[in-house]
Scaffold this motif. Sequence first.
Motif, PDB file in Angstrom:
ATOM      1  N   GLU A  51       6.370 -10.747  -2.102  1.00  0.00           N
ATOM      2  CA  GLU A  51       5.058 -10.509  -1.506  1.00  0.00           C
ATOM      3  C   GLU A  51       4.067 -10.045  -2.588  1.00  0.00           C
ATOM      4  O   GLU A  51       2.915 -10.483  -2.620  1.00  0.00           O
ATOM      5  CB  GLU A  51       5.165  -9.462  -0.403  1.00  0.00           C
ATOM      6  CG  GLU A  51       3.864  -9.238   0.357  1.00  0.00           C
ATOM      7  CD  GLU A  51       3.999  -8.197   1.465  1.00  0.00           C
ATOM      8  OE1 GLU A  51       2.980  -7.914   2.133  1.00  0.00           O
ATOM      9  OE2 GLU A  51       5.105  -7.654   1.641  1.00  0.00           O
ATOM     10  N   LEU A  52       4.546  -9.171  -3.463  1.00  0.00           N
ATOM     11  CA  LEU A  52       3.716  -8.717  -4.579  1.00  0.00           C
ATOM     12  C   LEU A  52       3.281  -9.890  -5.454  1.00  0.00           C
ATOM     13  O   LEU A  52       2.100 -10.024  -5.812  1.00  0.00           O
ATOM     14  CB  LEU A  52       4.493  -7.709  -5.420  1.00  0.00           C
ATOM     15  CG  LEU A  52       4.368  -6.219  -5.087  1.00  0.00           C
ATOM     16  CD1 LEU A  52       5.452  -5.439  -5.813  1.00  0.00           C
ATOM     17  CD2 LEU A  52       3.001  -5.694  -5.475  1.00  0.00           C
ATOM     18  N   THR A  83      -2.172  -2.714  -9.761  1.00  0.00           N
ATOM     19  CA  THR A  83      -2.793  -1.688  -8.916  1.00  0.00           C
ATOM     20  C   THR A  83      -3.588  -2.336  -7.795  1.00  0.00           C
ATOM     21  O   THR A  83      -3.514  -1.912  -6.621  1.00  0.00           O
ATOM     22  CB  THR A  83      -3.720  -0.798  -9.771  1.00  0.00           C
ATOM     23  OG1 THR A  83      -2.961  -0.191 -10.829  1.00  0.00           O
ATOM     24  CG2 THR A  83      -4.358   0.289  -8.912  1.00  0.00           C
ATOM     25  N   GLU A  84      -4.352  -3.366  -8.125  1.00  0.00           N
ATOM     26  CA  GLU A  84      -5.144  -4.071  -7.113  1.00  0.00           C
ATOM     27  C   GLU A  84      -4.240  -4.755  -6.088  1.00  0.00           C
ATOM     28  O   GLU A  84      -4.510  -4.716  -4.878  1.00  0.00           O
ATOM     29  CB  GLU A  84      -6.051  -5.108  -7.787  1.00  0.00           C
ATOM     30  CG  GLU A  84      -6.927  -5.886  -6.814  1.00  0.00           C
ATOM     31  CD  GLU A  84      -7.799  -6.918  -7.509  1.00  0.00           C
ATOM     32  OE1 GLU A  84      -8.473  -7.690  -6.793  1.00  0.00           O
ATOM     33  OE2 GLU A  84      -7.803  -6.961  -8.759  1.00  0.00           O
ATOM     34  N   VAL A  85      -3.174  -5.361  -6.557  1.00  0.00           N
ATOM     35  CA  VAL A  85      -2.248  -6.044  -5.651  1.00  0.00           C
ATOM     36  C   VAL A  85      -1.644  -5.045  -4.658  1.00  0.00           C
ATOM     37  O   VAL A  85      -1.579  -5.311  -3.444  1.00  0.00           O
ATOM     38  CB  VAL A  85      -1.128  -6.743  -6.453  1.00  0.00           C
ATOM     39  CG1 VAL A  85      -0.004  -7.182  -5.525  1.00  0.00           C
ATOM     40  CG2 VAL A  85      -1.681  -7.943  -7.203  1.00  0.00           C
ATOM     41  N   ILE A 119      -2.000  -5.120  -0.403  1.00  0.00           N
ATOM     42  CA  ILE A 119      -0.900  -5.325   0.552  1.00  0.00           C
ATOM     43  C   ILE A 119      -0.412  -4.008   1.158  1.00  0.00           C
ATOM     44  O   ILE A 119       0.565  -3.996   1.904  1.00  0.00           O
ATOM     45  CB  ILE A 119       0.281  -6.058  -0.117  1.00  0.00           C
ATOM     46  CG1 ILE A 119       0.908  -5.208  -1.224  1.00  0.00           C
ATOM     47  CG2 ILE A 119      -0.156  -7.404  -0.659  1.00  0.00           C
ATOM     48  CD1 ILE A 119       2.136  -5.854  -1.833  1.00  0.00           C
ATOM     49  N   GLY A 120      -1.096  -2.928   0.851  1.00  0.00           N
ATOM     50  CA  GLY A 120      -0.768  -1.647   1.460  1.00  0.00           C
ATOM     51  C   GLY A 120       0.498  -1.006   0.922  1.00  0.00           C
ATOM     52  O   GLY A 120       1.205  -0.295   1.649  1.00  0.00           O
ATOM     53  N   LEU A 121       0.774  -1.221  -0.358  1.00  0.00           N
ATOM     54  CA  LEU A 121       1.966  -0.649  -0.979  1.00  0.00           C
ATOM     55  C   LEU A 121       1.533   0.515  -1.866  1.00  0.00           C
ATOM     56  O   LEU A 121       0.642   0.359  -2.712  1.00  0.00           O
ATOM     57  CB  LEU A 121       2.676  -1.711  -1.812  1.00  0.00           C
ATOM     58  CG  LEU A 121       4.142  -1.493  -2.174  1.00  0.00           C
ATOM     59  CD1 LEU A 121       5.016  -1.359  -0.931  1.00  0.00           C
ATOM     60  CD2 LEU A 121       4.649  -2.633  -3.032  1.00  0.00           C
ATOM     61  N   ALA A 122       2.147   1.678  -1.671  1.00  0.00           N
ATOM     62  CA  ALA A 122       1.742   2.884  -2.402  1.00  0.00           C
ATOM     63  C   ALA A 122       2.365   2.880  -3.793  1.00  0.00           C
ATOM     64  O   ALA A 122       3.540   3.199  -3.957  1.00  0.00           O
ATOM     65  CB  ALA A 122       2.158   4.127  -1.626  1.00  0.00           C
TER      66      ALA A 122
END
Length: 589
Positions: A315-316, A358-360, A364-367
């Motif tokens: 997904e990343l 960081t933008e990715v 996608i809502g990943l911390a």
Amino acid sequence: MSYQGFPKRPCTEEQDFCAIKKAAAELFRVNRVPQEVERALNELFFHKPGDVYGYLANYFTTLSAPPPISRLNGREIYDSGGKLSVETEVFCIVCNKEKSMSSAAISSQCGSKEISLDWKVQSQERADHVKTAVQWISDPLNNMLKAQNPCDQSEVDQILSNFFMARYLEEKDIQNKKEEESCLSSKSEAVLPSPPSAKTKDKKSVDKGRKSNTAEKSLPPAEPPEPLLRGSLAIGSVSLAVAKTGAQIQDVPLYKYIAALKNKEAPTQFHIPVSLVTLLSCGKNSPGNLSLLEEIILIPKTGQRIRQIITMTLELQKEMMRIINTSTKTGATQAILCNSGAPSVSYERPEQPLDLITEVCTNIGLALGTEIHLALNCAASELMDYSKGKYEVATGVLKTPDELVDLYQTLITKYPAVVALIDPFRREDKEQWEKLSNAIGHSCLLLSDITYKSKVPPLPGVRGHILKHTCETTVSDLIHLASEHQGSVILGTTCSEPCSEDSLSDIAVGLGLDYVKLGGLSGAERMTKYNRLISIEEELAEQGILVSKEKQPPPLFTEKPQEQSTTVESPLSDTAASQLAASASTKKI
């Protein structure tokens, strides 16, 4: 009157038959054949299996002699990069018949990278390595291991190590004689001095730079290169093939077999190493000017299954490629697939790929820094420009070792999700290793690759080690190193992996490692290993012996590295171990 003659003498055939009966009776008695047949029939009647003769076959197989090695077969194969490599096949005598038991190939990285070599020279050198390895396997090693018990891994590896050491000493003597002859020849002939080597020129250039700038620190000279002894691939591949054979004979998976070798008994619980996945490559061979970041590696949150890690990484990467292909904000102009199985992106500065990630994560809502962390493989030894005495971190951008310390400090301060740096300097820059560790060691670990440096003293500030299974490294060596550096070893892959060999996953699980680095999510040579990890994980969960090893939050290894253990047995004999210790700095020829 009847006449009764003398008793008739038994004929020769009857005598022979009686002798055979007596010999058969003795054979059956010594081997307890009647008792075992009776027991087999009783158990057969009790169990009443559907396949009567299959049951009897299995029963008597358990009584058969351990299968000894009958022969080895070495052959040339091609690895994932289309380069020549070596595969070993082990044959054993099983129930009086020769049977192929297993085959194995290991990473075929023939020495350190040398970009300047002509590809034809590289190909010829590799061909020579492989040809010698095949000859070793098919002739001397075949004879030495014939009739050996494949389940005695330490004995087999001892034979392999002793053979390698003997070849090493022979080659060393040859090299010494050549050097002596060269010295005598140069003294007897009146010739002009030879032109300085590239290394000498580099040193003179650095010396000249020092004179012009006295404030600049002197650059420690490069350690001598470590080309490998031709044929060394045979040692590692034979050792692994024998280990796989032993596991097959004992009817256990390879990871359980290796765990039993390491712990002297089979463990009752296992954990799966956390997979470190390569996200991006911006190294020396990437399309852009940036050379410093050979790999940007994802460190997933502990406790996740392998499938979850792979899904998250995909997904990343999907969002990453969308941004690269549709936006010029990141500064990327192109992306290609590199040898590590990850996209190789064109960038100018080290901040750019980290900004992209960081933008990715935001999209996608990943911390970042909580759910995932990052490690940077700098591979700095490949970036040193000896003519200038500086690291070329990007095309035309040169940094002294001290300036590189400042650069890393700035990156770690700006991107706290980066919790590990792999090979941030050359080994020779020990002062900078220590300086950087003192500056950022509380939040970011320094790791070093010890694949070709396992015998040298540890670098200051290093808290973890990357180890790869290649060349003369035996299974016993891996067990020894994992025990010696308990809790601080990451097993990794090279850029020249076998196409269908998944044993590295079994080795990582069997050694009880916390982390394994398999590269990016592309290419059969890497996905085969990821799939094997998934299979092992599911198998252990089904058996109820899979545990989640509790770990502290990153950095990877929270404890300081343990002192080298004195209780771990070396896989080498005392003689071979002393020889290795004496020649540690020049082990490979």
